[in-house]
Design a protein around this motif. Structure first.
Motif, short mmCIF file in Angstrom:
data_model
loop_
_atom_site.label_atom_id
_atom_site.label_comp_id
_atom_site.label_asym_id
_atom_site.label_seq_id
_atom_site.Cartn_x
_atom_site.Cartn_y
_atom_site.Cartn_z
N LYS A 36 1.08 -0.91 -0.31
CA LYS A 36 0.12 0.03 0.03
C LYS A 36 0.82 0.84 0.01
O LYS A 36 0.31 2.07 -0.84
CB LYS A 36 -0.76 0.09 1.34
N HIS A 39 2.74 1.77 -3.17
CA HIS A 39 2.09 2.77 -3.86
C HIS A 39 2.72 3.70 -4.85
O HIS A 39 1.79 4.26 -3.72
CB HIS A 39 0.36 1.95 -4.02
N ARG A 40 2.57 4.10 -6.41
CA ARG A 40 3.24 5.35 -6.66
C ARG A 40 1.86 6.86 -6.55
O ARG A 40 2.07 7.71 -7.07
CB ARG A 40 3.77 5.71 -7.78
N GLN A 41 1.12 5.52 -7.25
CA GLN A 41 -0.27 6.81 -7.69
C GLN A 41 -1.24 6.54 -6.12
O GLN A 41 -1.54 8.00 -5.00
CB GLN A 41 -0.92 6.34 -8.31
N PHE A 42 -1.60 5.28 -5.01
CA PHE A 42 -2.56 5.12 -4.12
C PHE A 42 -1.30 5.07 -2.95
O PHE A 42 -1.97 5.57 -2.18
CB PHE A 42 -3.23 4.36 -4.71
N GLY A 45 3.72 5.96 -2.16
CA GLY A 45 5.78 5.91 -3.34
C GLY A 45 7.03 5.30 -2.59
O GLY A 45 7.34 5.95 -2.31
N SER A 67 8.43 -3.12 -2.55
CA SER A 67 7.68 -3.00 -3.09
C SER A 67 5.83 -4.42 -3.43
O SER A 67 4.70 -3.60 -3.78
CB SER A 67 7.10 -1.73 -4.17
#
Ligand SMILES: N[C@@H](CCC[C@H](N)C(=O)O)C(=O)O
Length: 281
Positions: A36, A39-42, A45, A67
């Motif tokens: 979690k 994650h680079r968007q959610f 990152g 990751s």
């Protein structure tokens, strides 16, 4: 949830400080958190999640999660950031600093100027060259210049473990390489029962190499410390370099020495990016 983000040559990590909370209580699902938070968007990152824990045998214990949530044995760029963090938190008891990892207890030397950590040298220990310990389904020992076939093409590789497995391939020119397809295909190749990190190396001179890395559990990253160490060991085993080598990575340079004591020494930076609070629970 409070966190700090750090990076070593652009290989970036989210740090969770659990030094004063026992790891044994089992309340936190680190693999799930890694997926979690990285994650680079959610998420925040990052290439990985690093958990700072107390140790009975060292100054502190480092756990690292890729990751994808998998837990590797070691992380070279991460441990330099870790050293800087625990120094700044005043958690060091010994000199040299001792950090417990999945690859054993490692010794670290900090270069400090006016109270600021300028760089860190890590004694990464002896490279593991035994095929069954890397692990690789390899021929001969060390596994040097063995053939691997991926996507209809053959490559020659050298296998080295720095606690975690590495498949090192020497190439003439990166531009001829289908990196985004070959990297993941080798990572999951059946020759590597626990998967592998993949390093592509161009030799610039006996003292300098350039590296592109596809990491197990994280994909392409800007740098890999264990990968740089494994690549220098592989280059020496293939008579391509001397024993002290500058490794140029997309995120910057590392100085690697495979000493006559058979130990590998890695020197490089570890830097802060930002701190914050994660609200995505
Ligand atoms: N980036 C790291 C290595 C992190 C672990 C690796 N992806 C693995 O699964 O072995 C480094 O700097 O060494």
């Amino acid at each position: 949830m409070e966190f700090i983000k750090m990076q070593g040559l652009g290989n970036d990590f989210i740090f969770l400080d659990r030094f004063s909370v026992s790891d044994e209580d089992g309340t936190e699902d680190y693999p799930e958190l890694a997926r979690k938070l990285c994650h680079r968007q959610f998420g925040i990152g990052g290439d990985g999640l690093i958990v700072v824990l107390p140790s009975k045998v060292a100054d502190a214990r480092m756990r690292i999660f890729n990751s994808d949530g998998s837990e590797p044995e070691m992380c070279g760029n991460g441990i330099r950031c870790f050293a800087r963090y625990i120094y700044d938190q005043g958690l060091i008891i010994s000199d040299p600093m001792l950090v417990e990892t999945g690859a054993g207890v490692l010794k670290l030397k900090l270069f400090i100027k006016e109270g600021q950590v300028q760089g860190v040298q890590v004694d990464m220990g002896e490279p593991i060259l035994r095929a069954d310990l890397i692990p690789v389904l390899g021929e001969g020992e060390p596994v040097v210049g063995q053939s691997i076939e991926v996507l209809g093409q053959k490559y020659l590789f050298t296998a080295v473990s720095m606690g975690n497995p590495h498949c090192v391939i020497f190439v003439e020119d990166f531009s001829a390489l289908d990196f985004d397809r070959v990297g993941p295909a080798i990572e999951k190749h059946s020759l590597f029962p626990r998967k592998t990190n993949v390093e592509f190396i161009q030799i610039n001179s006996p003292q300098e190499i350039t590296m592109k890395v596809w990491e197990r559990g994280a994909g392409p990253t800007l740098a890999c410390g264990t990968g740089a160490c494994a690549s220098v060991v592989a280059a020496i085993l293939n008579n391509k370099t001397e024993r002290i080598v500058t490794v140029h990575l997309p995120g910057g340079d590392l100085l690697i020495e495979w000493g006559l004591d058979n130990r590998v020494y890695m020197t490089g930076p570890g830097n802060y990016v930002f701190k914050g609070e994660w609200l995505g629970l």
